[in-house]
Design a protein around this motif. Structure first.
Motif, PDB file in Angstrom:
ATOM      1  N   CYS A   1     -33.100 -29.747  11.582  1.00  0.00           N
ATOM      2  CA  CYS A   1     -32.404 -30.137  11.361  1.00  0.00           C
ATOM      3  C   CYS A   1     -31.739 -31.737  11.799  1.00  0.00           C
ATOM      4  O   CYS A   1     -30.879 -31.610  11.654  1.00  0.00           O
ATOM      5  CB  CYS A   1     -31.274 -29.285  10.536  1.00  0.00           C
TER       6      CYS A   1
ATOM      7  N   ARG B   1     -27.225 -27.026   9.637  1.00  0.00           N
ATOM      8  CA  ARG B   1     -27.402 -28.161   9.890  1.00  0.00           C
ATOM      9  C   ARG B   1     -26.207 -28.860   9.779  1.00  0.00           C
ATOM     10  O   ARG B   1     -25.293 -28.229   9.334  1.00  0.00           O
ATOM     11  CB  ARG B   1     -27.766 -28.498   7.870  1.00  0.00           C
TER      12      ARG B   1
ATOM     13  N   TYR C   1     -33.618 -28.384   5.473  1.00  0.00           N
ATOM     14  CA  TYR C   1     -31.936 -28.703   4.228  1.00  0.00           C
ATOM     15  C   TYR C   1     -31.353 -27.775   3.390  1.00  0.00           C
ATOM     16  O   TYR C   1     -30.769 -27.471   3.248  1.00  0.00           O
ATOM     17  CB  TYR C   1     -32.446 -30.351   3.587  1.00  0.00           C
TER      18      TYR C   1
END
Length: 272
Positions: free
Chosen positions: A17, A216, A227
């Motif tokens: 991330c 994230r 994500y």
């Protein structure tokens, strides 16, 4: 938390991330510390092409390239973690990558996709005197055989091997999570791929001592492969707070008169 409560070891899984940006990676360390996680874990591979071939996963090659950051990151991220008061962790997938991360981590993590490679777990990782966490996604009722195969091939001087329940879907559907597996099979924790804020807390109630969840940044790219399964900083804070609340509610398991009950003792009926 009361002094008698046991603290769950919470791992904030940063994965990729950071979008390949070192500054974002540093910020992920800070987020993990801020939400009260005990560790932050990244993923790293020296050769995306070799990993794609090993897993027969050519469609994920672009995602693996995000994980192929400079090896110099490990020392810098570990330093940032030490300054923030949390542990640095990193998952690797290739045998030759273990020695690269070993000086920087206190324990290893093996993903579900590599869990059945017994040599990888019980020989190559176990060469180092560090605990090993193994996710058990895509395992059925033969899970006990995996435990036995690893134990039989285990190479000294490994300190400890612990297994985490996992459902390898991203995100994992709640109706297929089956947290009761943790207690039934004596698993040590959960590697969580759900998006529900209570999952970690419920896993603690089911006996988990280790919780791993994905996190994230607010500006992680929506196109990032991690994500959809990762929590924003605000969601991560709520998630870990729920885990800590579950710890307090569980207590130490000793049945006794609690301080809040003491005023009621005078009304308790005793045998005549």
């Amino acid at each position: 938390m009361t002094a008698s409560s046991l603290r769950t070891f919470v791992i904030a899984e940063a994965a990729g991330c950071h979008d390949g940006d070192f500054r974002k990676a540093l910020r992920l360390v800070d987020v993990a510390a801020d939400v009260d996680a005990d560790a932050v874990k990244f993923q790293w591979v020296s050769s995306p092409e070799r990993l794609a071939a090993r897993r027969r996963a050519s469609e994920y090659l672009a995602a693996y390239h995000i994980l192929a950051f400079s090896p110099s990151w490990h020392e810098d991220l570990a330093w940032r973690c030490a300054a923030a008061g949390i542990e640095y962790m990193c998952t690797v997938y290739l045998q030759e990558d273990i020695a690269v991360i070993a000086p920087h981590v206190q324990r290893f993590k093996v993903s579900s996709f590599e869990a059945e490679d017994v040599d990888f777990v019980a020989t190559h990782f176990a060469y180092w005197p560090k605990p090993i966490l193994v996710s058990t996604g895509m395992q059925g009722e033969t899970l006990g055989r995996l435990f036995g195969r690893v134990a039989a091939r285990q190479r000294a001087p490994v300190a400890d091997v612990r297994y985490l329940h996992c459902v390898s879907a991203y995100p994992a559907p709640l109706e297929e999570l089956c947290l009761a597996v943790i207690r039934r099979h004596g698993l040590h924790g959960l590697s969580d791929h759900t998006r529900h804020p209570w999952t970690g807390a419920l896993a603690v109630a089911a006996g988990a001592e280790i919780i791993e969840f994905h996190v994230r940044l607010d500006d992680t790219l929506p196109t990032n492969a991690d994500y959809q399964v990762s929590r924003s900083p605000a969601e991560a804070r709520e998630y870990v707070a729920n885990v800590r609340l579950a710890e307090r509610m569980l207590g130490d398991g000793v049945k006794r008169v609690m301080p809040c009950e003491e005023p009621m003792l005078r009304y308790r009926v005793t045998p005549s």
